[in-house]
Design a protein around this motif. Structure first.
Motif, short mmCIF file in Angstrom:
data_model
loop_
_atom_site.label_atom_id
_atom_site.label_comp_id
_atom_site.label_asym_id
_atom_site.label_seq_id
_atom_site.Cartn_x
_atom_site.Cartn_y
_atom_site.Cartn_z
N PRO A 42 89.70 22.50 121.09
CA PRO A 42 88.56 23.41 121.27
C PRO A 42 88.09 23.52 122.72
CG PRO A 42 88.19 21.99 119.38
CD PRO A 42 89.42 21.49 120.06
N TRP A 43 88.19 22.44 123.51
CA TRP A 43 87.73 22.52 124.88
C TRP A 43 88.62 23.43 125.74
CZ3 TRP A 43 91.32 20.68 128.24
CH2 TRP A 43 92.16 19.66 127.82
N GLY A 44 89.71 23.91 125.21
CA GLY A 44 90.53 24.89 125.91
C GLY A 44 89.98 26.30 125.78
N GLN A 45 89.00 26.48 124.90
CA GLN A 45 88.37 27.80 124.72
C GLN A 45 86.94 27.84 125.24
OE1 GLN A 45 88.82 29.30 120.72
NE2 GLN A 45 90.82 28.32 120.53
N VAL A 46 86.25 26.69 125.21
CA VAL A 46 84.89 26.58 125.73
C VAL A 46 84.86 25.33 126.60
CG1 VAL A 46 82.46 26.27 125.13
CG2 VAL A 46 83.92 27.68 123.69
N ARG A 49 81.51 19.29 128.11
CA ARG A 49 80.39 18.71 128.88
C ARG A 49 80.81 18.19 130.24
NH1 ARG A 49 78.95 16.22 123.86
NH2 ARG A 49 80.15 14.46 124.59
N TRP A 50 81.98 17.58 130.32
CA TRP A 50 82.38 16.94 131.57
C TRP A 50 82.73 17.93 132.68
CZ3 TRP A 50 87.43 18.13 132.62
CH2 TRP A 50 88.27 18.39 131.55
N THR A 51 82.65 19.24 132.43
CA THR A 51 82.90 20.22 133.49
C THR A 51 81.62 20.62 134.20
OG1 THR A 51 82.85 22.01 131.88
CG2 THR A 51 85.01 21.14 132.48
N PHE A 53 79.02 22.23 135.70
CA PHE A 53 78.44 23.56 135.89
C PHE A 53 79.00 24.62 134.94
CE2 PHE A 53 78.30 21.44 140.06
CZ PHE A 53 76.93 21.30 140.15
N LEU A 54 80.14 24.39 134.37
CA LEU A 54 80.77 25.37 133.47
C LEU A 54 80.51 25.07 131.99
CD1 LEU A 54 84.19 25.67 135.30
CD2 LEU A 54 82.28 27.27 135.40
N HIS A 55 79.90 23.94 131.71
CA HIS A 55 79.66 23.47 130.34
C HIS A 55 79.12 24.58 129.43
CE1 HIS A 55 78.26 21.22 126.94
NE2 HIS A 55 77.01 21.55 127.18
N GLY A 56 79.81 24.80 128.30
CA GLY A 56 79.36 25.75 127.30
C GLY A 56 79.86 27.17 127.49
#
Length: 147
Positions: A42-46, A49-51, A53-56
């Motif tokens: 799923p983190w490949g589409q959204v 948290r660990w990113t 500034f891009l989180h969410g």
């Protein structure tokens, strides 16, 4: 590998990585594994948290698909053709030079391992990219099946 890198004039940073057992193939394999996980998780589409500034935010569709499609289009054929070459060497139709290895048999063994890995990763990358492509297509687009 370390002696060969030193003989070829590699930088101190490169030699340090080599002394720890890390070379370009290991680092690229780690990036490739990260890409594969991003295509199926799923983190490949959204962005997770660990990113920070891009989180969410949604991951732009092209961001994982571009390297995945380029990788699949280059690695799968390279691996498959390499397996064919290894098969021809194994049957005695062609020969292989030992290069930096102690014998031609050692070079052939490493070639088999490498080509199987390239072919396997390339095909896996193609399958994962196709799945990601369909899962992330814009809404309203209907997939037409074979008739």
């Amino acid at each position: 590998m370390l002696a060969t890198s030193r003989r070829n004039g590699a930088s101190e940073m490169w030699l340090t990585l080599e002394s720890w057992g890390l070379d370009a193939t290991v680092l690229l394999a780690a990036l490739g594994t990260f890409l594969l996980w991003g295509l199926v998780r799923p983190w490949g589409q959204v962005f997770p948290r660990w990113t920070l500034f891009l989180h969410g935010r949604r991951v732009p569709r092209w961001l994982p698909l571009a390297p995945a499609l380029i990788g699949a289009a280059t690695l799968a054929p390279y691996g498959v053709l390499g397996i064919g070459y290894c098969a021809l060497v194994s049957t005695g139709v062609l020969t292989i030079r030992p290069g930096d290895f102690h014998s031609s048999q050692s070079a052939l063994l490493v070639s088999w391992i490498g080509m199987i890995a390239f072919a396997g990763y390339g095909v896996t990358l193609a399958v994962a990219a196709r799945s990601y492509w369909f899962r992330t297509r814009p809404t309203g687009q209907v997939r037409t099946g074979a008739r």
